[in-house]
Every structure is written in C-alpha cells, then in structure tokens.
Design a protein around this motif. Structure first.
Motif, PDB file in Angstrom:
ATOM      1  N   SER A   1      25.355 104.858  13.833  1.00  0.00           N
ATOM      2  CA  SER A   1      24.394 104.111  13.022  1.00  0.00           C
ATOM      3  C   SER A   1      25.096 102.932  12.358  1.00  0.00           C
ATOM      4  CB  SER A   1      23.783 105.019  11.962  1.00  0.00           C
ATOM      5  OG  SER A   1      24.794 105.518  11.101  1.00  0.00           O
ATOM      6  N   LEU A   2      24.298 102.049  11.771  1.00  0.00           N
ATOM      7  CA  LEU A   2      24.853 100.897  11.078  1.00  0.00           C
ATOM      8  C   LEU A   2      25.552 101.322   9.793  1.00  0.00           C
ATOM      9  CD1 LEU A   2      22.206  98.026  11.307  1.00  0.00           C
ATOM     10  CD2 LEU A   2      24.030  98.618  12.880  1.00  0.00           C
ATOM     11  N   ASN A   3      26.503 100.508   9.371  1.00  0.00           N
ATOM     12  CA  ASN A   3      27.192 100.698   8.104  1.00  0.00           C
ATOM     13  C   ASN A   3      26.187 100.395   6.981  1.00  0.00           C
ATOM     14  OD1 ASN A   3      28.588 100.122   5.696  1.00  0.00           O
ATOM     15  ND2 ASN A   3      30.394  99.410   6.799  1.00  0.00           N
ATOM     16  N   PRO A   4      25.844 101.387   6.156  1.00  0.00           N
ATOM     17  CA  PRO A   4      24.821 101.160   5.128  1.00  0.00           C
ATOM     18  C   PRO A   4      25.220 100.091   4.106  1.00  0.00           C
ATOM     19  CG  PRO A   4      25.822 103.339   4.884  1.00  0.00           C
ATOM     20  CD  PRO A   4      26.352 102.760   6.158  1.00  0.00           C
ATOM     21  N   VAL A   5      26.516  99.906   3.865  1.00  0.00           N
ATOM     22  CA  VAL A   5      26.955  98.869   2.925  1.00  0.00           C
ATOM     23  C   VAL A   5      26.737  97.485   3.541  1.00  0.00           C
ATOM     24  CG1 VAL A   5      28.848  98.052   1.465  1.00  0.00           C
ATOM     25  CG2 VAL A   5      28.615 100.493   1.920  1.00  0.00           C
ATOM     26  N   ALA A   6      26.958  97.349   4.847  1.00  0.00           N
ATOM     27  CA  ALA A   6      26.672  96.081   5.528  1.00  0.00           C
ATOM     28  C   ALA A   6      25.178  95.779   5.483  1.00  0.00           C
ATOM     29  CB  ALA A   6      27.168  96.133   6.976  1.00  0.00           C
ATOM     30  N   VAL A   7      24.357  96.796   5.682  1.00  0.00           N
ATOM     31  CA  VAL A   7      22.899  96.628   5.612  1.00  0.00           C
ATOM     32  C   VAL A   7      22.505  96.151   4.216  1.00  0.00           C
ATOM     33  CG1 VAL A   7      20.678  97.834   5.714  1.00  0.00           C
ATOM     34  CG2 VAL A   7      22.422  98.303   7.444  1.00  0.00           C
ATOM     35  N   ALA A   8      23.080  96.768   3.173  1.00  0.00           N
ATOM     36  CA  ALA A   8      22.776  96.400   1.788  1.00  0.00           C
ATOM     37  C   ALA A   8      23.234  94.975   1.481  1.00  0.00           C
ATOM     38  CB  ALA A   8      23.434  97.388   0.824  1.00  0.00           C
ATOM     39  N   ALA A   9      24.419  94.608   1.964  1.00  0.00           N
ATOM     40  CA  ALA A   9      24.935  93.259   1.712  1.00  0.00           C
ATOM     41  C   ALA A   9      24.049  92.203   2.362  1.00  0.00           C
ATOM     42  CB  ALA A   9      26.370  93.149   2.230  1.00  0.00           C
TER      43      ALA A   9
END
Length: 135
Positions: free
Chosen positions: A48-56
């Motif tokens: 899955s995608l890195n949730p911190v990258a998604v948030a940024a």
C-alpha cells in the motif's frame, strides 16, 4: 494541415512505488492535466501507499490515496518518453531513444511528516522543471 502534437508519457519508478514515485506522479498529473500521460511503478512494489506521503500530498490539495503500488513492466518503460528513476538502481530496463533521469531523493518510508514535507517540496520543484522541459 499539421498533426496534433503527441502527448508525452512520463514514468516515475522507485523501489516500492509507495512514496516518492507516487508523489511525483501526483504532482505531474495535477500540474500538467491531460497534456502529459503519467505512469508510476516500482521494482518491488509495497502492499500500500505510505500514509505519511498521502498526508503530505493532501496538504497540497492533491489526493493520491486512491493509487496503488504497481509492478514495473517493461512495456511501461517502452511506452514512455521520459523515465525518472528514484533509487531503483539497475532494475529499470534501458531502451534506446528514451530520456532517463535519476533523481536522488531520500526514501520517505518510516519518516515523520516534517521530513516527508521536505522530500515532497523537492519533488514538486523537480516536477515543475521537468514539465517546462516537456512543453
């Protein structure tokens, strides 16, 4: 009568296709719209995608949450005009006539939002420069 210009295809590749390449693809899609075809893939895609990258990226108004890490396919490289690698080393196939760039970027895996923002902003600057070179 002249032909319509071809839409260039840009492929972003990193190891897990969960952070850097997804952020770059998100920025290019947002900035270029339908003027550029955008692909992204990984040599060893994560689940899955890195949730911190998604948030940024969400802080920039760009939603990449619906994207999924994808395995790098030789056909994607063959179909691309520009291939941007980000730490995938020799796993990316090389075809003559393609433009290749290697962007040295810190992997955001395991980093906090403040550190990922710095990577995100660096990626945005590089994508903006890339877009100028495509138009």
């Amino acid at each position: 009568m002249s032909e319509a210009p071809m839409t260039p295809t840009v492929l972003f590749v990193c190891v897990h296709n969960a952070g850097r390449s997804q952020m770059a693809a998100g920025f290019l899609r947002s900035l270029a719209g339908d003027r550029v075809r955008v692909l992204s893939a990984g040599s060893e895609p994560a689940a899955s995608l890195n949730p911190v990258a998604v948030a940024a990226m969400a802080e920039e108004g760009i939603d990449i949450a619906g994207e999924s890490p994808a395995l790098l396919a030789t056909d994607d490289v063959r179909a691309s005009d520009v291939v941007i690698t980000m730490g995938c080393g020799d796993t990316c196939p090389i075809f003559p006539g393609k433009r290749y760039e290697d962007w040295e970027l810190t992997d955001p895996a395991g980093l906090g939002i403040d550190e990922v923002r710095v990577i995100r902003d660096d990626i945005r600057m590089r994508v903006e420069r890339l877009l100028v070179g495509l138009e």
